[in-house]
Scaffold this motif. Structure first.
Motif, PDB file in Angstrom:
ATOM      1  N   VAL A   1       0.823  -1.209   0.000  1.00 12.30           N
ATOM      2  CA  VAL A   1       0.000   0.000   0.000  1.00 12.30           C
ATOM      3  C   VAL A   1       0.858   1.260   0.000  1.00 12.30           C
ATOM      4  CG1 VAL A   1      -1.623   1.367   1.383  1.00 12.30           C
ATOM      5  CG2 VAL A   1      -1.998  -1.083   1.084  1.00 12.30           C
ATOM      6  N   ILE A   2       1.960   1.266   0.749  1.00 13.72           N
ATOM      7  CA  ILE A   2       2.777   2.475   0.895  1.00 13.72           C
ATOM      8  C   ILE A   2       3.962   2.517  -0.070  1.00 13.72           C
ATOM      9  CG2 ILE A   2       2.161   2.697   3.321  1.00 13.72           C
ATOM     10  CD1 ILE A   2       4.935   1.555   3.993  1.00 13.72           C
ATOM     11  N   SER A   3       4.130   1.459  -0.860  1.00 13.09           N
ATOM     12  CA  SER A   3       5.305   1.373  -1.729  1.00 13.09           C
ATOM     13  C   SER A   3       5.274   2.439  -2.825  1.00 13.09           C
ATOM     14  CB  SER A   3       5.379  -0.017  -2.370  1.00 13.09           C
ATOM     15  OG  SER A   3       6.401  -0.065  -3.337  1.00 13.09           O
ATOM     16  N   ALA A   4       6.457   2.983  -3.111  1.00 14.31           N
ATOM     17  CA  ALA A   4       6.573   3.947  -4.201  1.00 14.31           C
ATOM     18  C   ALA A   4       6.624   3.257  -5.551  1.00 14.31           C
ATOM     19  CB  ALA A   4       7.827   4.801  -4.004  1.00 14.31           C
ATOM     20  N   ASP A   5       6.883   1.952  -5.544  1.00 18.36           N
ATOM     21  CA  ASP A   5       7.051   1.212  -6.802  1.00 18.36           C
ATOM     22  C   ASP A   5       5.760   0.549  -7.292  1.00 18.36           C
ATOM     23  OD1 ASP A   5       9.767   1.834  -6.723  1.00 18.36           O
ATOM     24  OD2 ASP A   5      10.197   0.077  -5.474  1.00 18.36           O
ATOM     25  N   GLY A   6       4.804   0.324  -6.374  1.00 14.00           N
ATOM     26  CA  GLY A   6       3.590  -0.392  -6.757  1.00 14.00           C
ATOM     27  C   GLY A   6       2.672   0.435  -7.649  1.00 14.00           C
ATOM     28  N   ASP A   7       1.894  -0.248  -8.490  1.00 10.49           N
ATOM     29  CA  ASP A   7       0.929   0.458  -9.336  1.00 10.49           C
ATOM     30  C   ASP A   7      -0.389   0.594  -8.592  1.00 10.49           C
ATOM     31  OD1 ASP A   7      -0.741  -1.932  -9.819  1.00 10.49           O
ATOM     32  OD2 ASP A   7       0.980  -2.613 -10.987  1.00 10.49           O
ATOM     33  N   ASP A   8      -1.270   1.425  -9.116  1.00 10.47           N
ATOM     34  CA  ASP A   8      -2.536   1.715  -8.438  1.00 10.47           C
ATOM     35  C   ASP A   8      -3.408   0.473  -8.312  1.00 10.47           C
ATOM     36  OD1 ASP A   8      -1.862   4.336  -8.065  1.00 10.47           O
ATOM     37  OD2 ASP A   8      -2.927   5.068  -9.844  1.00 10.47           O
ATOM     38  N   ALA A   9      -3.399  -0.385  -9.324  1.00 13.07           N
ATOM     39  CA  ALA A   9      -4.248  -1.585  -9.277  1.00 13.07           C
ATOM     40  C   ALA A   9      -3.822  -2.493  -8.130  1.00 13.07           C
ATOM     41  CB  ALA A   9      -4.174  -2.329 -10.604  1.00 13.07           C
ATOM     42  N   ALA A  10      -2.505  -2.706  -7.977  1.00 13.22           N
ATOM     43  CA  ALA A  10      -2.013  -3.555  -6.895  1.00 13.22           C
ATOM     44  C   ALA A  10      -2.290  -2.916  -5.540  1.00 13.22           C
ATOM     45  CB  ALA A  10      -0.508  -3.792  -7.073  1.00 13.22           C
ATOM     46  N   ARG A  11      -2.121  -1.601  -5.462  1.00 17.95           N
ATOM     47  CA  ARG A  11      -2.372  -0.893  -4.204  1.00 17.95           C
ATOM     48  C   ARG A  11      -3.855  -1.011  -3.824  1.00 17.95           C
ATOM     49  NH1 ARG A  11      -0.108   3.344  -5.523  1.00 17.95           N
ATOM     50  NH2 ARG A  11       1.871   2.951  -4.450  1.00 17.95           N
ATOM     51  N   ASN A  12      -4.749  -0.873  -4.789  1.00 18.40           N
ATOM     52  CA  ASN A  12      -6.180  -0.969  -4.501  1.00 18.40           C
ATOM     53  C   ASN A  12      -6.573  -2.374  -4.062  1.00 18.40           C
ATOM     54  OD1 ASN A  12      -6.542   1.709  -5.109  1.00 18.40           O
ATOM     55  ND2 ASN A  12      -7.207   1.345  -7.216  1.00 18.40           N
TER      56      ASN A  12
ATOM     57  N   ALA B   1      -0.327  13.536   5.869  1.00 15.59           N
ATOM     58  CA  ALA B   1      -1.610  14.104   5.464  1.00 15.59           C
ATOM     59  C   ALA B   1      -2.447  13.029   4.774  1.00 15.59           C
ATOM     60  CB  ALA B   1      -1.385  15.288   4.526  1.00 15.59           C
ATOM     61  N   ALA B   2      -3.764  13.162   4.904  1.00 14.72           N
ATOM     62  CA  ALA B   2      -4.660  12.184   4.291  1.00 14.72           C
ATOM     63  C   ALA B   2      -4.554  12.258   2.774  1.00 14.72           C
ATOM     64  CB  ALA B   2      -6.093  12.440   4.737  1.00 14.72           C
ATOM     65  N   GLY B   3      -4.812  11.132   2.133  1.00 16.68           N
ATOM     66  CA  GLY B   3      -4.770  11.095   0.679  1.00 16.68           C
ATOM     67  C   GLY B   3      -4.033   9.876   0.190  1.00 16.68           C
ATOM     68  N   CYS B   4      -3.092  10.065  -0.696  1.00 13.54           N
ATOM     69  CA  CYS B   4      -2.312   8.962  -1.271  1.00 13.54           C
ATOM     70  C   CYS B   4      -1.481   8.294  -0.179  1.00 13.54           C
ATOM     71  CB  CYS B   4      -1.418   9.495  -2.379  1.00 13.54           C
ATOM     72  SG  CYS B   4      -0.217   8.289  -2.979  1.00 13.54           S
ATOM     73  N   PRO B   5      -1.648   6.988   0.048  1.00 14.57           N
ATOM     74  CA  PRO B   5      -0.885   6.323   1.112  1.00 14.57           C
ATOM     75  C   PRO B   5       0.622   6.412   0.924  1.00 14.57           C
ATOM     76  CG  PRO B   5      -2.675   4.916   0.348  1.00 14.57           C
ATOM     77  CD  PRO B   5      -2.596   6.072  -0.608  1.00 14.57           C
ATOM     78  N   ARG B   6       1.082   6.333  -0.308  1.00 12.64           N
ATOM     79  CA  ARG B   6       2.524   6.402  -0.565  1.00 12.64           C
ATOM     80  C   ARG B   6       3.081   7.739  -0.110  1.00 12.64           C
ATOM     81  NH1 ARG B   6       4.963   9.069  -4.222  1.00 12.64           N
ATOM     82  NH2 ARG B   6       3.057   9.378  -5.443  1.00 12.64           N
ATOM     83  N   ARG B   7       2.429   8.825  -0.492  1.00 13.50           N
ATOM     84  CA  ARG B   7       2.905  10.160  -0.095  1.00 13.50           C
ATOM     85  C   ARG B   7       2.712  10.389   1.405  1.00 13.50           C
ATOM     86  NH1 ARG B   7       0.185  12.719  -3.459  1.00 13.50           N
ATOM     87  NH2 ARG B   7      -1.526  13.457  -2.156  1.00 13.50           N
ATOM     88  N   SER B   8       1.601   9.888   1.940  1.00 10.87           N
ATOM     89  CA  SER B   8       1.338  10.044   3.368  1.00 10.87           C
ATOM     90  C   SER B   8       2.395   9.330   4.204  1.00 10.87           C
ATOM     91  CB  SER B   8      -0.052   9.496   3.700  1.00 10.87           C
ATOM     92  OG  SER B   8      -0.406   9.766   5.043  1.00 10.87           O
TER      93      SER B   8
END
Length: 344
Positions: free
Chosen positions: A139-150, A219-226
């Motif tokens: 979920v927090i990885s910078a390398d993962g794509d959105d589909a895998a994160r979801n 901050a709330a929002g994208c888990p990777r950036r958070s």
């Protein structure tokens, strides 16, 4: 089982009842009932209002013996048992009986608690706070794509379209306890990644972190950036300010981007490193930088203000700046923040 219950009943009348309670819940489990059916059946068996509550969702079920939802509580719980799953308390079950508890109330609640844990584990994502570290890392990885994160978020029990807030935690308190405290009644998952704990939640209450915990909150929002923001905020935490939200840092967050070698070579940071050899001087400077006032710093240190003023004079000579002047105070604050970012 029936014959065993009959034989044992001659030795102890309560044994037959306890065995029949076990058989009752075994039958319910074979029928794969859900939580409302468990509460309803248990209320009929105990002949009193029966309740089930899950900590992670805040969901509460209260059923009366007639199979209907119970009216607002008029009686306190007469007997309560914790529901545990994977050694974590995930909820409670209880009976609301007028007068003394019944002889079989403990047996009923013990079996009900086991049944509730089984149902929770069987249907949907497990409601425990601790999660598979691989899923959390995805979920927090910078390398993962959105589909895998979801997909990972769905497996963890989060709505895909919900904003996720991430906290980076260093704590002697178990992560599952921290998670249940800061995000009570809403989805929350936790895992350890190296020496840092990760908590994923739809919301985080900063004031509910227990004592002895340091935490940075993204901050709330994208888990990777958070997650990146949470790690940065964690680096700024102190004993005086153990919980920091990234959005409270403002321009100070830019200090975390300065290359470490440049920070270590800075004259002011080197002076703080030398000063830190004396814990009293470091505490005095920290208190003064936090308050900007000699008297307020003295109050927080439980010292007379003249003693603090003398210490600050000596500290200023060591640092080569007049810390009681605005420019000197700014330099001291920045140097102290940069020194902490080094993890010294």
């Amino acid at each position: 089982m029936e014959a065993l219950a009959a034989r044992l009943s001659h030795l102890d009348p309560d044994v037959e009842g306890a065995i029949r309670v076990v058989m009752f819940y075994d039958t319910l489990m074979r029928r794969r009932v859900d939580l409302p059916a468990l509460a309803r059946a248990s209320a009929g068996l105990a002949e009193c209002v029966t309740g089930i509550r899950l900590h992670s969702t805040g969901r509460t079920l209260r059923m009366a013996p007639d199979g209907r939802e119970a009216a607002p509580a008029a009686l306190p719980a007469s007997t309560t048992v914790a529901v545990t799953l994977d050694d974590e308390e995930i909820g409670t079950v209880w009976l609301e009986r007028e007068g003394e508890p019944g002889a079989l109330d403990d047996a009923v609640l013990d079996r009900l608690a086991i049944a509730v844990a089984t149902v929770v584990e069987r249907y949907g994502p497990a409601r425990t706070t601790m999660a598979d570290p691989a899923l959390v890392e995805l979920v927090i990885s910078a390398d993962g794509d959105d589909a895998a994160r979801n997909r990972a978020l769905r497996l963890l029990g989060f709505p895909v379209d919900a904003p996720i807030r991430v906290a980076a935690v260093r704590s002697g308190v178990p992560l599952e306890k921290v998670g249940s405290l800061i995000c009570h009644g809403r989805p929350v998952k936790a895992a350890s990644l190296g020496d840092v704990g990760i908590i994923l939640a739809t919301s985080v209450d900063p004031v509910r972190f227990p004592e002895g915990v340091r935490a940075g909150i993204g901050a709330a929002g994208c888990p990777r950036r958070s997650w990146q923001e949470a790690r940065t905020a964690l680096r700024f935490t102190t004993a005086r300010q153990p919980v920091i939200r990234y959005d409270e840092l403002g321009a100070l967050a830019l200090l975390a981007r300065i290359p470490e070698e440049d920070t270590r070579a800075n004259a002011d940071v080197l002076a703080i490193t030398s000063l830190a050899a004396d814990p009293e001087d470091l505490r005095t400077l920290d208190a003064y930088c936090a308050t900007g006032s000699v008297r307020q710093a003295a109050d927080s240190l439980h010292l007379h203000h003249s003693s603090v003023a003398r210490r600050l004079t000596q500290i200023g000579k060591s640092l080569g700046v007049e810390v009681t002047e605005p420019a000197g105070l700014t330099r001291a604050r920045l140097a102290l923040a940069l020194w902490r970012l080094l993890g010294e």
